[in-house]
Scaffold this motif. Structure first.
Motif, short mmCIF file in Angstrom:
data_model
loop_
_atom_site.label_atom_id
_atom_site.label_comp_id
_atom_site.label_asym_id
_atom_site.label_seq_id
_atom_site.Cartn_x
_atom_site.Cartn_y
_atom_site.Cartn_z
N ALA B 14 10.19 80.01 66.18
CA ALA B 14 10.92 80.76 65.43
C ALA B 14 11.28 80.21 63.92
N LEU B 17 7.89 79.65 61.99
CA LEU B 17 7.77 80.83 61.57
C LEU B 17 8.55 81.21 60.04
N LEU B 18 9.69 80.91 60.27
CA LEU B 18 10.62 81.16 59.29
C LEU B 18 10.24 80.26 57.88
N ASP B 21 7.40 81.33 56.33
CA ASP B 21 7.80 82.47 55.41
C ASP B 21 8.22 82.01 54.25
N THR B 50 13.30 91.32 46.44
CA THR B 50 12.87 91.99 47.56
C THR B 50 12.51 90.96 48.53
N GLN B 51 11.80 89.98 48.19
CA GLN B 51 11.25 88.93 49.03
C GLN B 51 12.36 87.96 49.85
N TYR B 53 15.33 89.20 50.13
CA TYR B 53 16.24 90.22 50.96
C TYR B 53 15.22 90.20 52.40
N GLY B 54 14.09 90.43 52.37
CA GLY B 54 13.07 90.55 53.53
C GLY B 54 13.47 89.30 54.47
N ARG B 57 16.63 88.80 56.17
CA ARG B 57 16.75 89.95 57.43
C ARG B 57 16.30 89.40 58.44
N ALA B 58 15.05 88.60 58.03
CA ALA B 58 14.31 87.91 59.30
C ALA B 58 15.39 86.98 59.85
N PHE B 61 17.96 88.17 61.79
CA PHE B 61 17.67 88.47 63.25
C PHE B 61 17.48 87.31 64.04
N ALA B 62 16.97 86.51 63.74
CA ALA B 62 16.57 85.29 64.40
C ALA B 62 18.00 84.56 64.97
N ARG B 64 20.89 86.27 65.26
CA ARG B 64 21.58 87.06 66.01
C ARG B 64 20.92 87.29 67.47
N ALA B 65 19.57 86.99 67.29
CA ALA B 65 18.99 86.80 68.70
C ALA B 65 19.22 85.62 69.43
N VAL B 68 17.81 80.89 66.52
CA VAL B 68 17.93 79.80 65.42
C VAL B 68 19.59 79.70 65.22
#
Lengths: 96, 96
Positions: B14, B17-18, B21, B50-51, B53-54, B57-58, B61-62, B64-65, B68
């Motif tokens: 995770a 990947l981040l 990104d 926009t980038q 913000y996206g 968000r990812a 999520f990581a 909250r899951a 991370v």
């Protein structure tokens, strides 16, 4: 951070979190529609685009991390899009 | 989807990947800057917003899951913001 016991737990949690996100977006858009007098509002469309983009980035990450199946991720997004379309149609009918 | 063996593997994946990104966003913005003649370009700022913000968000999520740590997520975002600020400053100096 909370530590889920297994990968299966984590996958279920990931799907639940994303579903909650989708529900929140649907509620936000529904509230916006309630307060809109004009249907073709650029601000509304911008909020919708931004929310959908943010959601799709989170779903994409969950799929790439291996937490959510690709098909399940696509389904989450298409269901949200369909629900928003239904909301929009209801608003259109009310405005006629 | 690929199935990592353990939660630890998944957390490492995770973060990786981040980080990828974040690197992609940095490269995209660097390329945009190379091709910009005016520094205060609304389109550039919109792409950046926009980038970011996206990406946020990812990361959110990581966190909250439970994949991370909250601090690691904040660090990813602040590092990207700092790197972009450095790029921007370099562009400013070049334009003087």
């Amino acid at each position: 951070m909370a530590a889920p016991d297994t990968i299966v737990d984590l996958s279920e949690k990931a799907l639940r979190l994303l579903q909650e996100d989708a529900d929140k977006i649907e509620k936000l858009i529904a509230i916006q529609m309630e307060h809109l007098t004009t249907r073709k509002c650029p601000l509304y469309e911008e909020v919708l685009d931004t929310q959908m983009y943010g959601f799709s980035r989170a779903v994409d990450f969950a799929v790439r991390a291996g937490l959510v199946e690709d098909g399940a991720g696509k389904l989450l997004i298409s269901q949200l899009e369909r629900n928003l379309a239904i909301l929009y149609e209801a608003l259109e009918r009310r405005a006629e």
